[in-house]
Motif scaffolding. Sequence first.
Motif, PDB file in Angstrom:
ATOM      1  N   ALA A  81      -2.877  12.379  -5.462  1.00  0.00           N
ATOM      2  CA  ALA A  81      -2.943  13.124  -4.118  1.00  0.00           C
ATOM      3  C   ALA A  81      -1.569  13.242  -3.496  1.00  0.00           C
ATOM      4  N   LEU A  82      -1.170  14.625  -3.369  1.00  0.00           N
ATOM      5  CA  LEU A  82      -0.048  14.711  -2.533  1.00  0.00           C
ATOM      6  C   LEU A  82      -0.142  14.184  -1.220  1.00  0.00           C
ATOM      7  N   SER A  83      -0.773  14.169  -0.511  1.00  0.00           N
ATOM      8  CA  SER A  83      -1.085  13.685   0.892  1.00  0.00           C
ATOM      9  C   SER A  83      -0.752  12.388   0.810  1.00  0.00           C
ATOM     10  N   LEU A  84      -1.164  11.556  -0.086  1.00  0.00           N
ATOM     11  CA  LEU A  84      -0.720   9.984  -0.223  1.00  0.00           C
ATOM     12  C   LEU A  84       0.634   9.950  -0.278  1.00  0.00           C
ATOM     13  N   TYR A  85       1.307  10.654  -1.180  1.00  0.00           N
ATOM     14  CA  TYR A  85       2.667  10.741  -1.337  1.00  0.00           C
ATOM     15  C   TYR A  85       3.303  11.117  -0.180  1.00  0.00           C
ATOM     16  N   THR A  86       3.039  11.860   0.557  1.00  0.00           N
ATOM     17  CA  THR A  86       3.816  12.434   1.898  1.00  0.00           C
ATOM     18  C   THR A  86       3.706  11.325   2.816  1.00  0.00           C
ATOM     19  N   TYR A  87       2.631  10.475   3.008  1.00  0.00           N
ATOM     20  CA  TYR A  87       2.468   9.576   4.139  1.00  0.00           C
ATOM     21  C   TYR A  87       2.967   8.040   3.563  1.00  0.00           C
ATOM     22  N   ILE A  99       1.030  -1.199  -0.024  1.00  0.00           N
ATOM     23  CA  ILE A  99      -0.186   0.029  -0.147  1.00  0.00           C
ATOM     24  C   ILE A  99       0.837   1.266  -0.006  1.00  0.00           C
ATOM     25  N   GLY A 100       1.857   1.212   0.929  1.00  0.00           N
ATOM     26  CA  GLY A 100       2.840   2.404   0.790  1.00  0.00           C
ATOM     27  C   GLY A 100       3.474   2.407  -0.503  1.00  0.00           C
ATOM     28  N   PHE A 101       4.047   1.424  -1.183  1.00  0.00           N
ATOM     29  CA  PHE A 101       4.587   1.722  -2.575  1.00  0.00           C
ATOM     30  C   PHE A 101       3.584   2.106  -3.532  1.00  0.00           C
ATOM     31  N   LEU A 102       2.305   1.712  -3.516  1.00  0.00           N
ATOM     32  CA  LEU A 102       1.231   2.281  -4.429  1.00  0.00           C
ATOM     33  C   LEU A 102       1.114   3.840  -4.043  1.00  0.00           C
ATOM     34  N   MET A 103       1.093   3.985  -2.843  1.00  0.00           N
ATOM     35  CA  MET A 103       1.001   5.296  -2.449  1.00  0.00           C
ATOM     36  C   MET A 103       2.037   6.552  -2.898  1.00  0.00           C
ATOM     37  N   LEU A 104       3.293   5.881  -2.941  1.00  0.00           N
ATOM     38  CA  LEU A 104       4.412   6.438  -3.469  1.00  0.00           C
ATOM     39  C   LEU A 104       4.278   6.690  -5.012  1.00  0.00           C
ATOM     40  N   PHE A 105       3.718   5.790  -5.742  1.00  0.00           N
ATOM     41  CA  PHE A 105       3.698   5.846  -7.143  1.00  0.00           C
ATOM     42  C   PHE A 105       2.506   6.526  -7.725  1.00  0.00           C
ATOM     43  N   GLN A 106       1.706   6.837  -7.118  1.00  0.00           N
ATOM     44  CA  GLN A 106       0.445   7.516  -7.644  1.00  0.00           C
ATOM     45  C   GLN A 106       0.454   9.038  -7.975  1.00  0.00           C
TER      46      GLN A 106
END
Length: 68
Positions: free
Chosen positions: A42-48, A32-39
């Motif tokens: 949303a900047l907030s998802l990238y941040t966390y 989930i963190g990996f997918l959040m990084l490469f989407q």
Amino acid sequence: MSMTKHGKRKSRWPVWARRGLMENIATALIAIGFLMLFQPFALSLYTYSFITMLAGTVMFIIVSKFPE
């Protein structure tokens, strides 16, 4: 020669706290963190994303010490 079988010893740990399930949850958290990084949305998802992957990695390290 003895013909007795040495079976696996049952763990007294609860089923939810054994290695298999918890390792799968930790792996899913890392994914989930990996997918959040490469989407790109949303900047907030990238941040966390780093915090999420770090939590999953720490959880995996701790859970790998649990019994089967």
